[in-house]
Design an enzyme around this catalytic site. Sequence first.
Site, PDB file in Angstrom:
ATOM      1  CB  CYS B  50      -0.861   0.046   1.249  1.00  0.00           C
ATOM      2  SG  CYS B  50      -1.748  -1.431   1.557  1.00  0.00           S
ATOM      3  NE  ARG B  52       7.998   0.276   1.735  1.00  0.00           N
ATOM      4  CZ  ARG B  52       8.769   1.282   2.082  1.00  0.00           C
ATOM      5  NH1 ARG B  52       9.736   1.675   1.279  1.00  0.00           N
ATOM      6  NH2 ARG B  52       8.600   1.905   3.229  1.00  0.00           N
ATOM      7  CG  HIS B 101      15.749   1.553   0.115  1.00  0.00           C
ATOM      8  ND1 HIS B 101      15.122   2.681   0.619  1.00  0.00           N
ATOM      9  CD2 HIS B 101      14.783   0.836  -0.505  1.00  0.00           C
ATOM     10  CE1 HIS B 101      13.845   2.642   0.296  1.00  0.00           C
ATOM     11  NE2 HIS B 101      13.610   1.533  -0.388  1.00  0.00           N
ATOM     12  CB  SER B 111       6.870   0.789   7.928  1.00  0.00           C
ATOM     13  OG  SER B 111       7.451  -0.371   7.427  1.00  0.00           O
ATOM     14  N   GLY B 192     -21.841   1.108  15.401  1.00  0.00           N
ATOM     15  CA  GLY B 192     -21.365   1.951  14.300  1.00  0.00           C
ATOM     16  C   GLY B 192     -20.572   1.083  13.338  1.00  0.00           C
ATOM     17  CB  ALA B 193     -20.785   0.223  10.094  1.00  0.00           C
ATOM     18  CG  MET B 196     -11.118   3.598  15.054  1.00  0.00           C
ATOM     19  SD  MET B 196      -9.482   3.925  14.443  1.00  0.00           S
ATOM     20  CE  MET B 196      -9.259   5.594  14.953  1.00  0.00           C
ATOM     21  CB  ALA B 197     -16.025  -0.155  13.723  1.00  0.00           C
TER      22      ALA B 197
END
Lengths: 336, 423
Positions: B50, B52, B101, B111, B192-193, B196-197
Amino acid sequence: MCDMMVTMIDRIQVFCFVASYGVALLLEGGRVFTRFKPPPAATLVFSIAGFLAQTLFLVAEARRSALHGLPISDWRDWCLLTAWILAAVYIAASWSRPKAALGLFLLPLVLAIIAVGNAFKGVAGPFPREEAPFRWEIVHGLSLSLGTVVVTLGFAAGVMYLIQSYRLKHHLSTAAGVPLPSLEWLQRINEGSFIYSSLLLLGGLVSGVVLNGIRHANQTDAVPWTDPVVWTSGVLFLWLLAAVVFNFVYQPARIGRKVAYLTVASFLFLSLELSIVLLAPSQHATRRSKTQNDWPDMRGSSAVAEVCLTAPPQRFKRAPREVYLDASPSQEATRP
Amino acid sequence: MKLQIVGCSHHQSSLEVREQLAFSPDQARLALGRLRELYPRSEVVLLSTCNRMELYTASDDPQLCPSHREVVNFLAEFHGLDPVGIFEDLFEHSGEDAVRHLFTVAASLDSMVVGEGQILSQVKQAYDLAKSGNTAGPLTHAVFQAAIRVAKSVARDTAIQQKRVSIPSVAVADFASGVFDSYHDKNVLVVGAGEMAEETLTYLVAEGARHIHVVNRSFDRAEKLAEQFSARAAPWTELSSLLERADIIVSTTGATAPVITLESFQAIERQRAQRNLVLFDLAVPRDVESAVGDCLGVYLYTIDDLQQTCEANRRAREKEWPKAEKIIEDETTRFMVDLNHRATGPTIRRLRSQADDIKNEELTRLLNKLADLDDRSQNEIRRSFDRLVNKMLHPPLETLRDAAKEGPPHGLLEALRDLFKIH
């Protein structure tokens, strides 16, 4: 070869395993409180070394006692045996939970019990070995010893629960500071300690009553029912019984901090009882005179091989005045 | 010998650029195949996550390795982009910098969330993909295996990966685990949806949570989230009864007023019998009245509480940074010495072979002339010739070995080739 080993084992002193447990405790403290982080395995290695040394020491004690007609049965031996069982439980627990700093809570208790044992050096128990059925003595001593271990474990778990609960309630990360097991695990230990310690103390009390009954029937020295150790044991048992019933009837008492408080209170009761044994006049604890150490050589008799866990042998059916070094007049009056 | 990386990461490229240059596993397989056709003598490994996208190319002969520009052109062509447009977004490292690297990336020091362990498995996957596609070779084998070893060493010898720094991971690892021993028998309620959930549920499910209920005002969204985690969606009206059974609650609604009030909690408190409850209020404004946290057995954490722990953990990780960097630096130096030494191998082999050829030629001629020599004398002469060649070659080879410790001994290799006419 065998003689050499025996000589080697005979050289093991209390200091050896106390030092090992002490180093293990220091390493555990270092792991938690300092930047120098010894691996948990190092603590475990020293604890196991201490445990092995203590095992050999107890074996040597049993052998020495048998040679002189003295079983490993005085209060010091009883404390050392209790500490040994507690150390075994600690090693097993830290093996399964290496990350938790269990040693920080259990090792001081092991050391404290050994220290109490040393304070009890030369204090004999209440039942003459020749007069009571041996198996009842084993039940009596082992039940009380295991009961003490379980109550002590419950106390350690209770204290850990209260600390962990405080940290979580105040939003302090459990990853920082002293690593402790989860509340759920500690609660299980607390609950178990209540039930098992009650059963074990019940076993200890009942066997004690039976032993005393036998002595009454034989018209030999019986421990009076008013003996402080007898009634404090009864109170401790009633307390545990009440706590178990309370837990059973009132569900919220089985969980959370309440059960932790109860286990801590049980340990305080136990400490009180041990203090009474040590300090108050009791027929459960009589100081041996120097002459009592000169036991006749009983090698070859059938009794030699027996190892009694609680009742020290007494040379005389009726203890003469001079064998009690610190006997007060009131104490003397209670004796037949 | 050449090792080169061309790629982009969250440090210098926007999410948009990273999305454009990202490779799915199938695309990565296809890209490796094409590069194999274009540069058959070059080794290639493609790492795409996601945050690199990095293309590693290597070859014993630098001329056979694609250049920076050629790699950029390939990437642009593969994704249908303008090479000029993406050139500035792509960095390039070669030689020792490339090794350093890769070690830094594998050890998770590069990261977005420093110390997260996922990157190592992604590096392993990229390497495995190259191996299965036969695009990895001696150089990439060596550097990727070393990178995996270094990453493990950093994880083992420093505490950089031990402290969690994301809110959902801190919630589960630092707090819920302090209360519960296991999650398989616990009732998890998600109110809640939100995103974060979802993230918190990922951690809880990974820890073994099975009994999960999702409650949301929009039942469709609840169902959608529940489906991802094999959970059960429940209508909003069941909130109170689910509260009663819950052991862990994650609340992330966008409500403007508290969803769980002291009054509503007290209504079910008796039925809960003071059972432990871990309550994560990850919503802003808060979903749970703070007074609920004072109830017996309730452990309430707001997003601020978790954020504070994240910060403390981040600071703890930073303290470990120099230690981790030192490991990487030492390992890079060691790897480069080995690599430079390996680079001298072909020249040394050819030099030895040439010297052996001359020796054998002269030896044959001499022995033919001295045909009446017995075996013992012939062997003595052979051993003498061997010693002579070894003694002649020892000083230049020793100098070459020493020079390899300082860096690639290109000058010396060139000189050897010229002096001894090695081709």
